[in-house]
Design an enzyme around this catalytic site. Sequence first.
Site, PDB file in Angstrom:
ATOM      1  N   GLU A  89       0.833  -1.205   0.000  1.00 53.30           N
ATOM      2  CA  GLU A  89       0.000   0.000   0.000  1.00 53.30           C
ATOM      3  C   GLU A  89       0.872   1.261   0.000  1.00 53.30           C
ATOM      4  OE1 GLU A  89      -3.796   1.791   2.562  1.00 53.30           O
ATOM      5  OE2 GLU A  89      -2.397   0.404   3.518  1.00 53.30           O
ATOM      6  N   LYS A  96      -9.683   2.664  -2.866  1.00 52.17           N
ATOM      7  CA  LYS A  96     -10.052   2.086  -1.577  1.00 52.17           C
ATOM      8  C   LYS A  96     -11.392   2.649  -1.088  1.00 52.17           C
ATOM      9  CE  LYS A  96      -7.899   1.539   3.028  1.00 52.17           C
ATOM     10  NZ  LYS A  96      -6.626   1.818   3.744  1.00 52.17           N
ATOM     11  N   CYS A 122      -6.024  -2.834   2.010  1.00 53.31           N
ATOM     12  CA  CYS A 122      -5.831  -2.792   3.453  1.00 53.31           C
ATOM     13  C   CYS A 122      -7.138  -2.920   4.232  1.00 53.31           C
ATOM     14  CB  CYS A 122      -5.064  -1.525   3.846  1.00 53.31           C
ATOM     15  SG  CYS A 122      -4.315  -1.610   5.495  1.00 53.31           S
TER      16      CYS A 122
END
Length: 296
Positions: free
Chosen positions: A52, A126, A169
């Site tokens: 990430e 995300k 994540c």
Amino acid sequence: MPDKVQIGLIQASHDVDGNEPVEVHKRESIEKHIKLVREAAEKGAQIICLQEIFYGPYFCSEQNSKWYEAAEEIPNGPTTIRFQELAKELSVVIVLPIYEREGIATYYNTAAVIDADGSYLGKYRKHHIPQVAAGDKGYGFWEKYYFKPGNLGYPVFDTAYAKVGVYICYDRHFPEGARVLGLNGAEIVFNPSATVAGTSEYLWKLEQPAHAVANGYYLGAINRVGYEGPWNMGEFYGQSYLVDPRGDFVATGSRDQDEVIIGEMDKTFIREVRDTWQFYRDRRPETYEKMGQLLP
């Protein structure tokens, strides 16, 4: 497309102190990761995923507008373009997590997907953005300061070697998007992450194998390693891994070393598992209405 595909996962420490200028972080990290991508390709990797926001520290440990300078446009930013050239040279697919700027000052936590001929296939933003403390010194996962929630859905990219989805994540704590990626045809999903011991390590090898089993695909989980100053909010504990649709670990990285993890994905095995466990046949979406409702 070949049935057997070599997957490369790259985990790395970040060695530049957070007080250094943004351009120093980016320069050092990009050069480091180019070497690691080359190493992965030399070891046979055909699809490679980085961690990430790979080109700097996990700066969300603090809330500091300095880090807005790290953001780039996708696909027109210099880092995407540079890795497009690298992907073409090596004939590899690259999943490239970048801090994205759109327009004047709109920011996302994003991953660009680059095909083996160097072409840009698209990006995933995300969706789930944490604002969670870590420890008792005021540090944490202060991501709402830096990122808007993703707005591009859950795309699957038809690359030269496999159909690839991306989850980033904190997304991994939410099963809904993981299922949509499967419904959209993903054969492998990558989850580039930055997570520390003491927060979610007990979930690291629990949730994502469960996603792989529930949805009948491979999943590659990537975590950085080491401690990052000046925050030192916890140990990034590595242990990046590839897991198959039965939940078995194909390859696992170390806890504390810069490393290229190589594992084999077999698409005939996906078909075999799905033929055995008919989760897509037996699901009942008409009964899930409350999943789309906000709690009062």
